[in-house]
Design an enzyme around this catalytic site. Structure first.
Site, PDB file in Angstrom:
ATOM      1  CB  SER A 164     -65.275 -49.906  14.793  1.00  0.00           C
ATOM      2  OG  SER A 164     -64.880 -51.245  14.880  1.00  0.00           O
ATOM      3  CG  ASP A 264     -58.387 -50.408  18.528  1.00  0.00           C
ATOM      4  OD1 ASP A 264     -58.482 -51.413  17.789  1.00  0.00           O
ATOM      5  OD2 ASP A 264     -59.333 -49.614  18.698  1.00  0.00           O
ATOM      6  CG  HIS A 294     -62.221 -51.494  19.199  1.00  0.00           C
ATOM      7  ND1 HIS A 294     -61.666 -50.932  18.076  1.00  0.00           N
ATOM      8  CD2 HIS A 294     -63.497 -51.826  18.858  1.00  0.00           C
ATOM      9  CE1 HIS A 294     -62.551 -50.931  17.101  1.00  0.00           C
ATOM     10  NE2 HIS A 294     -63.674 -51.451  17.550  1.00  0.00           N
TER      11      HIS A 294
END
Length: 324
Positions: A164, A264, A294
């Protein structure tokens, strides 16, 4: 669109593990507390591995007026020859988290790859906007390279990884090291990386199936806003070291291993980045995980374990035994 029907069934029960609210100034403390709790719990898992976990502080600047805290993990068994090193950056939207939240994964990396793992506790937003985090990342990279002999690691086997926001830093540091003629990076392992500030609330053509769970468009807009301040997300002058998708030239970068879930929010920006890398002559190994949202891989599900094992197998191909 309600995308729950598209979620991999084994992941559906795990959605309750994640915050159900968008990230805002009011909910940021909740995210920080949640990741602190996760870090405390994860750190206890280190005893399940044959590794040594330590902290150390390194100079953040040549003047030594500030330090960066590092979490280091290495196999307990000493090595007479230098090991590879994996430089890791934790996730948390640039505004939360610390290295300990990934303790189990870092221990797996050190143990299975027979490498030294280093994860810096880089500065967070909104207290320190760009370029604070990336400069901490680059200072750590340079320190590793300059202290390779003392660390018993190979300068030609330094790789980066992150998830991320950590994937953002991993991608950005490859651009920065290339442009500054800095230390060579062997490969970049990008896990659902946050690459493009233009994937925000007012995006012209948003995907109808991406970003409903865990990390939403509203959370993304807030996170980019406090990272880029006083600039605004979507402005014309955003640095590629803040948003790697803004880089006009992707040639000469290290090979990429990328993992992204099909639900995501970052799917489309990551796919576009992967395509541009390939067209620039950069090797890309891409895994799209069907029905995954995610941060799906922080769960104790079979798909999370399979994905972690695959990434380790991919990284192992790059890390070769030390030369005599």
């Amino acid at each position: 669109m309600n995308t729950a029907r598209l979620v991999l069934p084994e992941l559906l029960p795990t959605l309750s593990q994640f915050p159900a609210t968008d990230l805002t100034p009011e909910t940021l403390p909740d995210l920080r507390n949640a990741l602190e709790n996760r870090a405390a719990q994860a750190f206890q898992k280190a005893e399940d591995f044959q590794v040594t976990v330590e902290q150390r502080h390194i100079p953040a600047t040549p003047e030594g007026d500030r330090t960066i805290r590092l979490l280091t993990v290495q196999p307990k068994e000493t090595s007479s020859t230098p090991r590879p090193v994996l430089l890791h950056f934790h996730g948390g939207g640039h505004c939360a988290g610390r290295p300990e939240q990934n303790t189990a994964e870092l221990c797996r990396f050190a143990q299975d790859l027979n490498c030294l793992v280093i994860s810096p506790d880089y500065r967070l937003t909104p207290e320190t906007p760009f370029p604070g985090g990336i400069e901490d990342a680059y200072a750590t990279l340079c320190w590793i390279h300059d202290n390779a002999d003392a660390l018993n690691i190979r300068r030609d086997q330094i790789a980066v990884t992150g998830e991320s926001a950590g994937g953002n830093l991993a991608a950005a540091i490859c651009l920065l090291a290339r442009d500054r003629n800095g230390p060579a990076i062997l490969f970049q392992n990008l896990i659902y990386p946050m690459l493009d500030d233009r994937t925000i609330d007012n995006e012209a053509n948003p995907s109808p199936v991406a970003g409903e769970f865990v990390w939403t468009r509203a959370s993304n807009t807030y996170a980019w806003g406090i990272l880029l301040a006083p600039s605004l997300p979507g402005a014309d002058d955003i640095s590629p070291y803040a948003a790697p998708s803004r880089a006009s030239d992707l040639s000469g970068l290290p090979p990429v291993i990328m993992t992204i879930g099909s639900l995501d929010l970052f799917l489309e920006e990551d796919l576009l980045y992967a395509q541009r890398l390939i067209r620039s002559g950069v090797s890309v190994e891409l895994e799209i995980v069907p029905g995954a949202f995610h941060a799906f891989d922080v769960t104790e599900t079979p798909v999370a374990k399979r994905t972690l094992n695959r990434r380790i197998t991919s990284m192992k191909r790059f890390f070769t035994p030390s030369r005599d």
